[in-house]
Write a protein that holds these residues in place. Structure first.
Motif, PDB file in Angstrom:
ATOM      1  N   GLY A  54      22.880 -18.911  17.949  1.00 49.37           N
ATOM      2  CA  GLY A  54      22.380 -19.881  18.465  1.00 49.37           C
ATOM      3  C   GLY A  54      23.255 -21.044  19.022  1.00 49.37           C
ATOM      4  O   GLY A  54      24.201 -20.980  18.778  1.00 49.37           O
ATOM      5  N   PRO A  55      22.542 -22.126  19.433  1.00 43.83           N
ATOM      6  CA  PRO A  55      23.427 -23.010  19.903  1.00 43.83           C
ATOM      7  C   PRO A  55      24.415 -23.838  19.199  1.00 43.83           C
ATOM      8  O   PRO A  55      25.322 -24.227  19.303  1.00 43.83           O
ATOM      9  CB  PRO A  55      22.179 -24.192  20.441  1.00 43.83           C
ATOM     10  CG  PRO A  55      21.101 -23.919  19.927  1.00 43.83           C
ATOM     11  CD  PRO A  55      21.157 -22.393  19.545  1.00 43.83           C
ATOM     12  N   ILE A  56      23.843 -23.887  17.676  1.00 44.30           N
ATOM     13  CA  ILE A  56      24.671 -24.667  16.676  1.00 44.30           C
ATOM     14  C   ILE A  56      25.898 -23.416  16.411  1.00 44.30           C
ATOM     15  O   ILE A  56      27.105 -23.890  16.345  1.00 44.30           O
ATOM     16  CB  ILE A  56      24.031 -24.979  15.455  1.00 44.30           C
ATOM     17  CG1 ILE A  56      22.771 -26.031  15.852  1.00 44.30           C
ATOM     18  CG2 ILE A  56      24.843 -25.749  14.439  1.00 44.30           C
ATOM     19  CD1 ILE A  56      21.969 -26.426  14.655  1.00 44.30           C
ATOM     20  N   GLY A  57      25.409 -22.217  16.234  1.00 43.85           N
ATOM     21  CA  GLY A  57      26.478 -21.176  15.654  1.00 43.85           C
ATOM     22  C   GLY A  57      27.507 -21.350  16.980  1.00 43.85           C
ATOM     23  O   GLY A  57      28.623 -20.941  16.731  1.00 43.85           O
ATOM     24  N   SER A  58      26.998 -21.021  18.144  1.00 46.38           N
ATOM     25  CA  SER A  58      27.875 -20.997  19.273  1.00 46.38           C
ATOM     26  C   SER A  58      28.980 -21.970  19.316  1.00 46.38           C
ATOM     27  O   SER A  58      30.301 -22.017  19.680  1.00 46.38           O
ATOM     28  CB  SER A  58      27.041 -21.129  20.583  1.00 46.38           C
ATOM     29  OG  SER A  58      26.372 -19.749  20.562  1.00 46.38           O
ATOM     30  N   LEU A  59      28.676 -23.427  18.981  1.00 47.52           N
ATOM     31  CA  LEU A  59      29.468 -24.433  19.087  1.00 47.52           C
ATOM     32  C   LEU A  59      30.594 -24.432  17.794  1.00 47.52           C
ATOM     33  O   LEU A  59      31.648 -24.581  17.988  1.00 47.52           O
ATOM     34  CB  LEU A  59      28.726 -25.689  18.690  1.00 47.52           C
ATOM     35  CG  LEU A  59      29.493 -27.226  18.552  1.00 47.52           C
ATOM     36  CD1 LEU A  59      30.232 -27.375  20.043  1.00 47.52           C
ATOM     37  CD2 LEU A  59      28.459 -28.163  18.417  1.00 47.52           C
ATOM     38  N   LEU A  78      27.949 -28.701  10.572  1.00 49.50           N
ATOM     39  CA  LEU A  78      27.438 -27.930  11.422  1.00 49.50           C
ATOM     40  C   LEU A  78      27.099 -26.419  10.828  1.00 49.50           C
ATOM     41  O   LEU A  78      25.811 -25.839  11.135  1.00 49.50           O
ATOM     42  CB  LEU A  78      28.346 -27.471  12.707  1.00 49.50           C
ATOM     43  CG  LEU A  78      28.519 -28.832  13.790  1.00 49.50           C
ATOM     44  CD1 LEU A  78      29.373 -28.308  14.715  1.00 49.50           C
ATOM     45  CD2 LEU A  78      26.961 -28.813  14.352  1.00 49.50           C
ATOM     46  N   PHE A  79      27.718 -25.878   9.908  1.00 47.25           N
ATOM     47  CA  PHE A  79      27.440 -24.765   9.141  1.00 47.25           C
ATOM     48  C   PHE A  79      26.069 -25.031   8.450  1.00 47.25           C
ATOM     49  O   PHE A  79      25.328 -24.033   8.493  1.00 47.25           O
ATOM     50  CB  PHE A  79      28.600 -24.285   8.372  1.00 47.25           C
ATOM     51  CG  PHE A  79      29.570 -23.174   8.838  1.00 47.25           C
ATOM     52  CD1 PHE A  79      29.148 -22.064   8.710  1.00 47.25           C
ATOM     53  CD2 PHE A  79      30.747 -23.788   9.382  1.00 47.25           C
ATOM     54  CE1 PHE A  79      30.014 -21.044   9.422  1.00 47.25           C
ATOM     55  CE2 PHE A  79      31.649 -22.748   9.818  1.00 47.25           C
ATOM     56  CZ  PHE A  79      31.178 -21.417   9.722  1.00 47.25           C
TER      57      PHE A  79
END
Length: 216
Positions: A54-59, A78-79
C-alpha cells in the motif's frame, strides 16, 4: 482436512500465522510453501507481508532503498501506521479475511518492528507504539526462522539489486540480538516457535509444517 465451519454453521475465524526472521532467512519462500500446504488441508489462505504494498508500505520501501530520505523515528512511525492499515483496510485488511474464516500467513508483523526499529528508537517506544495493533490482533502462531547474522549476510551478498539499509553485518547482528530480547518479552503472551533456518528450503519447510501441525 481442516474444518472451515464452526459448530454453529458459520465460518470459523481464520488463523493468523506469522513468519519472522532476519532478511535472507527464507521467510518469503516458507510463507508461500506454508500457504500451499494449508490449502491442501482444506484451508482458504491469504498471503501477505509487511511492509505492505500500500501507499505507506511503498514509502517505507523507497526509504530503505535510499530513494526517499527519512528520519529513523519517521520510519518507525510509518511501520505502525502501515500495520494498522494492514489490519483494518476495508479492501484487503487482515481482520476482514480472518472474520470470513480465511487463514492469513504473513511475512513479518510486530516482532519485526521490535527487532529492527528498537535500535533506532528504543524497544519501549516500539512496544507502546504498536499497542493499537496488538490490541486489534495477536498472532495465533509466530514461527521464528533462526539464522545467524553472518549466514544471513552471506545469503544477501549472493542477491542482485540494491541492498537496503539493514543489509550489513552490524545492523543484522543488532537486529538478531533484539529478536532474542523481543521473543523473551512476548513469549508469555504469544505462541512463538523457533525453527532453524539452515538447510535446504525443503528441510526448513518440513520443520515449519511440523510446528504448525503441532501448535494449531
Amino acid at each position: 482436512m481442516v474444518d472451515t465451519v464452526s459448530e454453529g454453521g458459520a465460518p470459523r475465524r481464520g488463523r493468523f500465522i506469522v513468519l519472522e526472521g532476519l532478511d535472507a532467512s527464507g521467510k518469503s519462500t516458507q510463507v508461500d510453501r506454508l500457504a500451499a500446504w494449508l490449502e491442501t488441508r482444506g484451508s482458504h489462505v491469504h498471503v501477505t507481508a509487511e511492509p505492505t504494498s500500500g501507499p505507506i508500505g511503498s514509502l517505507i520501501r523507497q526509504s530503505f532503498a535510499g530513494r526517499v530520505p527519512l528520519d529513523d523515528r519517521v520510519i518507525a512511525a510509518l511501520f505502525v501506521a502501515d500495520r494498522i492499515d494492514h489490519l483494518t483496510n476495508a479492501r484487503d485488511g487482515v481482520l476482514g479475511f480472518l472474520e470470513r474464516g480465511i487463514d492469513v500467513v504473513s511475512d513479518r508483523y510486530v516482532l519485526s518492528s521490535l527487532a529492527y526499529q528498537s535500535g533506532d528508537v528504543g524497544m519501549e517506544w516500539v512496544l507502546h507504539a504498536n499497542e493499537v495493533a496488538t490490541r486489534l490482533l495477536r498472532p495465533d502462531l509466530t514461527i521464528y526462522l533462526d539464522l545467524p547474522p553472518a549466514a544471513a549476510l552471506r545469503r544477501l551478498e549472493t542477491r542482485r539489486g540494491i541492498p537496503d539499509r539493514f543489509e550489513e553485518l552490524e545492523r543484522l547482528t543488532r537486529a538478531y540480538a533484539d529478536y532474542e530480547l523481543a521473543i523473551e518479552m512476548l513469549h508469555e503472551k504469544d505462541s512463538i516457535v523457533r525453527i532453524a533456518a539452515t538447510g535446504t528450503p525443503d528441510e526448513v519447510a518440513e520443520r515449519v509444517r511440523a510446528a504448525v501441525a503441532g501448535e494449531l
